[in-house]
Write a protein that holds these residues in place. Structure first.
Motif, PDB file in Angstrom:
ATOM      1  N   TRP A 121      44.441  43.093  39.522  1.00  0.00           N
ATOM      2  CA  TRP A 121      43.267  43.767  40.085  1.00  0.00           C
ATOM      3  C   TRP A 121      43.604  44.170  41.521  1.00  0.00           C
ATOM      4  N   ALA A 170      35.948  47.311  27.791  1.00  0.00           N
ATOM      5  CA  ALA A 170      37.334  47.054  27.402  1.00  0.00           C
ATOM      6  C   ALA A 170      37.922  45.915  28.219  1.00  0.00           C
ATOM      7  N   LEU A 171      37.595  45.869  29.505  1.00  0.00           N
ATOM      8  CA  LEU A 171      38.115  44.817  30.363  1.00  0.00           C
ATOM      9  C   LEU A 171      37.515  43.461  29.986  1.00  0.00           C
ATOM     10  N   GLN A 200      39.372  42.252  26.990  1.00  0.00           N
ATOM     11  CA  GLN A 200      40.666  41.698  27.375  1.00  0.00           C
ATOM     12  C   GLN A 200      40.494  40.273  27.919  1.00  0.00           C
ATOM     13  N   VAL A 215      37.128  50.014  38.216  1.00  0.00           N
ATOM     14  CA  VAL A 215      37.653  49.846  36.854  1.00  0.00           C
ATOM     15  C   VAL A 215      37.978  51.207  36.248  1.00  0.00           C
ATOM     16  N   GLY A 226      41.499  53.638  34.617  1.00  0.00           N
ATOM     17  CA  GLY A 226      41.510  54.157  33.259  1.00  0.00           C
ATOM     18  C   GLY A 226      40.921  53.215  32.228  1.00  0.00           C
ATOM     19  N   LEU A 227      40.075  52.276  32.682  1.00  0.00           N
ATOM     20  CA  LEU A 227      39.471  51.307  31.785  1.00  0.00           C
ATOM     21  C   LEU A 227      37.952  51.418  31.822  1.00  0.00           C
ATOM     22  N   THR A 228      37.316  50.784  30.876  1.00  0.00           N
ATOM     23  CA  THR A 228      35.873  50.607  30.907  1.00  0.00           C
ATOM     24  C   THR A 228      35.576  49.126  31.100  1.00  0.00           C
ATOM     25  N   GLU A 235      46.054  48.965  39.513  1.00  0.00           N
ATOM     26  CA  GLU A 235      46.549  48.122  38.428  1.00  0.00           C
ATOM     27  C   GLU A 235      45.467  47.102  38.108  1.00  0.00           C
ATOM     28  N   GLY A 270      43.475  44.850  34.820  1.00  0.00           N
ATOM     29  CA  GLY A 270      43.484  44.408  33.433  1.00  0.00           C
ATOM     30  C   GLY A 270      44.518  43.332  33.183  1.00  0.00           C
ATOM     31  N   GLU A 308      32.287  49.041  38.718  1.00  0.00           N
ATOM     32  CA  GLU A 308      32.658  49.926  37.604  1.00  0.00           C
ATOM     33  C   GLU A 308      33.512  51.114  38.053  1.00  0.00           C
TER      34      GLU A 308
END
Length: 231
Positions: free
Chosen positions: A138, A203-204, A207, A194, A198-200, A110, A112, A191
């Motif tokens: 995180w 993108a994070l 956010q 992350v 499912g994120l980059t 989890e 983001g 990385e």
């Protein structure tokens, strides 16, 4: 002056946005890293406030981190004495373990900014300040809810996001202290972690830029409210 001890499990996860309300409440802040040779001798009973911060290790990884066992024993005694104690992410998991609950890997990473769902009990608690506010998550571990505690918040992926016992014991899974601390750049260096969520990194970071200031503002209100209620 009242004293607050910040326990850091890694140098890049400090008190961050919570520093302002803790200092405003009249506490002189000290900190210690678990890697400090003096950590094994720290008296957890003595400070007026103990804040347990996050870290990348698991509570169950005692073979890799032999200090974990001693930390949990001392933390269990502090909680038994009902001394004001706050735990964030790993710190909250440590509190759950110290209260006799199992800590274990969860179903997903989890990561983001996302809001938590505040429970009925949470609506009358300091957690009300972060209701509907995207805050940083995180983690990939979770815990069973300790006995004689109130569940204050949940998320889509994890039922146990925050709990309290009375007014003095508060544990958080999420990170409402993060959103303005430049050390977040170090978090983003992981990385692969992350990506598992499912994120980059881009993108994070977006956010963080969009939600960080509001998350910290709400987190400060929450901690200020909690400190006002301490017995």
């Amino acid at each position: 002056m009242k004293t607050a001890l910040i326990i850091r499990h890694t140098p890049y996860e400090g008190i961050a946005g919570f520093r302002a309300p803790v200092e405003a409440a009249g506490y002189a802040i000290d900190r210690i890293d678990v890697t400090d040779p003096d950590f094994a001798n720290v008296d957890f009973d003595q400070p007026d406030l103990v804040v347990m911060m996050g870290g990348p290790m698991g509570v169950y990884e005692t073979d890799k981190h032999p200090w974990i066992g001693g930390e949990i024993v001392r933390l269990a005694r502090r909680i038994m004495l009902d001394r004001p104690t706050l735990g964030v992410c790993l710190g909250g998991q440590m509190m759950a373990a110290a209260m006799g609950s199992r800590v274990y890997p969860g179903p997903v990473k989890e990561v983001g900014f996302a809001p938590v769902a505040v429970t009925g009990a949470g609506q009358s608690s300091p957690l009300r300040h972060i209701a509907d506010v995207p805050v940083l998550h995180w983690h990939g571990d979770t815990f069973d809810l300790p006995e004689r505690t109130e569940l204050l918040a949940s998320s889509d992926h994890y039922a146990h996001q925050a709990f309290r016992r009375g007014n003095n014991i508060l544990a958080l899974q999420c990170h409402p202290e993060m959103g303005e601390d430049p050390r977040f750049d170090i978090w983003l260096e992981d990385e692969p972690y992350v990506a598992q969520a499912g994120l980059t990194v881009a993108a994070l970071r977006a956010q963080h830029d969009r939600h960080g200031a509001a998350a910290v503002a709400a987190g400060r209100q929450m901690i200020g409210d909690w400190l006002d209620r301490l017995e």
